[in-house]
Write a protein that holds these residues in place. Structure first.
Motif, short mmCIF file in Angstrom:
data_model
loop_
_atom_site.label_atom_id
_atom_site.label_comp_id
_atom_site.label_asym_id
_atom_site.label_seq_id
_atom_site.Cartn_x
_atom_site.Cartn_y
_atom_site.Cartn_z
N ILE A 1 -68.52 -18.70 36.69
CA ILE A 1 -69.28 -19.60 37.54
C ILE A 1 -68.33 -20.67 38.06
O ILE A 1 -67.66 -21.35 37.28
N ASP A 2 -68.29 -20.83 39.37
CA ASP A 2 -67.42 -21.81 40.01
C ASP A 2 -68.26 -22.57 41.02
O ASP A 2 -68.67 -22.01 42.03
N ILE A 3 -68.55 -23.84 40.74
CA ILE A 3 -69.39 -24.64 41.63
C ILE A 3 -68.72 -25.99 41.88
O ILE A 3 -67.86 -26.43 41.11
N SER A 4 -69.12 -26.63 42.96
CA SER A 4 -68.61 -27.97 43.24
C SER A 4 -69.75 -28.86 43.70
O SER A 4 -70.77 -28.38 44.21
N PHE A 5 -69.56 -30.15 43.49
CA PHE A 5 -70.58 -31.13 43.81
C PHE A 5 -69.94 -32.25 44.63
O PHE A 5 -68.82 -32.67 44.34
N GLN A 6 -70.67 -32.71 45.62
CA GLN A 6 -70.22 -33.85 46.40
C GLN A 6 -71.24 -34.96 46.21
O GLN A 6 -72.44 -34.76 46.42
N VAL A 7 -70.77 -36.12 45.78
CA VAL A 7 -71.65 -37.25 45.49
C VAL A 7 -71.76 -38.12 46.73
O VAL A 7 -70.76 -38.58 47.26
N LYS A 8 -72.99 -38.34 47.17
CA LYS A 8 -73.21 -39.20 48.34
C LYS A 8 -73.84 -40.52 47.94
O LYS A 8 -73.60 -41.53 48.55
N ASN A 9 -74.65 -40.51 46.89
CA ASN A 9 -75.29 -41.72 46.41
C ASN A 9 -74.27 -42.56 45.64
O ASN A 9 -73.50 -42.02 44.85
N GLN A 10 -74.23 -43.85 45.85
CA GLN A 10 -73.27 -44.67 45.15
C GLN A 10 -73.94 -45.72 44.26
O GLN A 10 -73.38 -46.76 43.98
N ASN A 11 -75.15 -45.46 43.83
CA ASN A 11 -75.86 -46.35 42.90
C ASN A 11 -75.59 -45.89 41.48
O ASN A 11 -76.40 -45.24 40.85
N PHE A 12 -74.41 -46.23 40.97
CA PHE A 12 -73.99 -45.75 39.66
C PHE A 12 -74.51 -46.66 38.55
O PHE A 12 -74.63 -47.87 38.73
N ASP A 13 -74.82 -46.07 37.39
CA ASP A 13 -75.12 -46.86 36.20
C ASP A 13 -73.86 -47.65 35.86
O ASP A 13 -72.75 -47.19 36.08
N SER A 14 -74.02 -48.86 35.31
CA SER A 14 -72.84 -49.66 35.01
C SER A 14 -72.99 -50.39 33.69
O SER A 14 -74.03 -50.35 33.05
N GLY A 15 -71.90 -51.07 33.30
CA GLY A 15 -71.92 -51.92 32.13
C GLY A 15 -71.54 -51.25 30.84
O GLY A 15 -71.81 -51.78 29.77
N HIS A 16 -70.90 -50.10 30.88
CA HIS A 16 -70.53 -49.39 29.66
C HIS A 16 -69.11 -49.76 29.26
O HIS A 16 -68.16 -49.47 29.97
N ALA A 17 -68.95 -50.40 28.11
CA ALA A 17 -67.65 -50.90 27.69
C ALA A 17 -66.73 -49.80 27.19
O ALA A 17 -65.53 -49.86 27.37
N ARG B 1 -71.75 -36.61 34.57
CA ARG B 1 -72.48 -37.87 34.62
C ARG B 1 -71.51 -38.91 35.15
O ARG B 1 -70.36 -38.96 34.71
N ILE B 2 -71.91 -39.71 36.12
CA ILE B 2 -71.03 -40.71 36.72
C ILE B 2 -71.55 -42.10 36.41
O ILE B 2 -72.73 -42.40 36.61
N LEU B 3 -70.65 -42.94 35.91
CA LEU B 3 -70.98 -44.31 35.54
C LEU B 3 -69.93 -45.24 36.12
O LEU B 3 -68.94 -44.80 36.68
N LYS B 4 -70.13 -46.53 35.94
CA LYS B 4 -69.09 -47.53 36.23
C LYS B 4 -68.87 -48.32 34.96
O LYS B 4 -69.80 -48.61 34.22
N ASP B 5 -67.60 -48.69 34.71
CA ASP B 5 -67.30 -49.48 33.52
C ASP B 5 -67.41 -50.97 33.86
O ASP B 5 -67.78 -51.34 34.98
N HIS B 6 -67.08 -51.84 32.89
CA HIS B 6 -67.19 -53.29 33.10
C HIS B 6 -66.26 -53.80 34.19
O HIS B 6 -66.49 -54.86 34.75
N ASN B 7 -65.21 -53.03 34.49
CA ASN B 7 -64.28 -53.43 35.55
C ASN B 7 -64.64 -52.82 36.90
O ASN B 7 -63.85 -52.85 37.82
#
Length: 148
Positions: free
Chosen positions: A42-58, A97-103
């Motif tokens: 299985i070979d798949i790819s994803f393109q992310v268009k939404n940029q409302n990422f969860d954040s605050g994970h140290a 899963r895409i997140l943003k860190d404290h920085n």
């Protein structure tokens, strides 16, 4: 094989390859039927268009042990449910899963969730994961999985 797809000549010129050709919305599940082999590539790819990422994970490196496929976030989980039984009682999720860190840096987790892999709870049900060094707003996320 009822999924819309494109059939192309491989760049080697020696074989035909087929690619699913569809855009999925969040929460969508698509059953791929007609695979009768005991192994699948299985070979798949994803393109992310939404940029409302969860954040605050140290400490994102600790997250994959707690990231089960059923934990919904702003971006993810998205991926595949491999070796799924007909009624989805058993399956193994391989997902991003895409997140943003404290920085405010992107953190892309690729995880394998075995918590639903078997009805026999004495089997290994651990989660595994890795942090990918990729900017999902500039590059596609690719996943190649060999299932046997």
């Amino acid at each position: 094989m009822a999924i819309p797809r494109s059939i192309l000549l491989h760049k080697s010129g020696k074989q035909l390859v087929q690619w699913p050709n569809m855009v999925l919305k969040g929460g969508t599940k698509v059953k791929v039927s007609g695979v009768t082999a005991t192994q699948a590539d299985i070979d798949i790819s994803f393109q992310v268009k939404n940029q409302n990422f969860d954040s605050g994970h140290a400490h994102p490196q600790d997250l994959y042990t707690h990231m089960v496929a059923s934990a919904k976030g702003a971006i993810g989980p998205f991926g595949i449910m491999a070796l799924a039984s007909e009624n989805l009682e058993e399956y193994t999720s391989v997902f991003f899963r895409i997140l943003k860190d404290h920085n405010n840096n992107h953190v892309v987790l690729m995880c394998s969730d075995q918590s639903s892999s078997s009805l026999d709870k004495s089997n290994d049900m651990a989660n595994y994961g890795v942090i990918l060094d990729i900017d999902p707003t500039k590059e596609k996320l690719s996943l190649r999985t060999l299932v046997s």
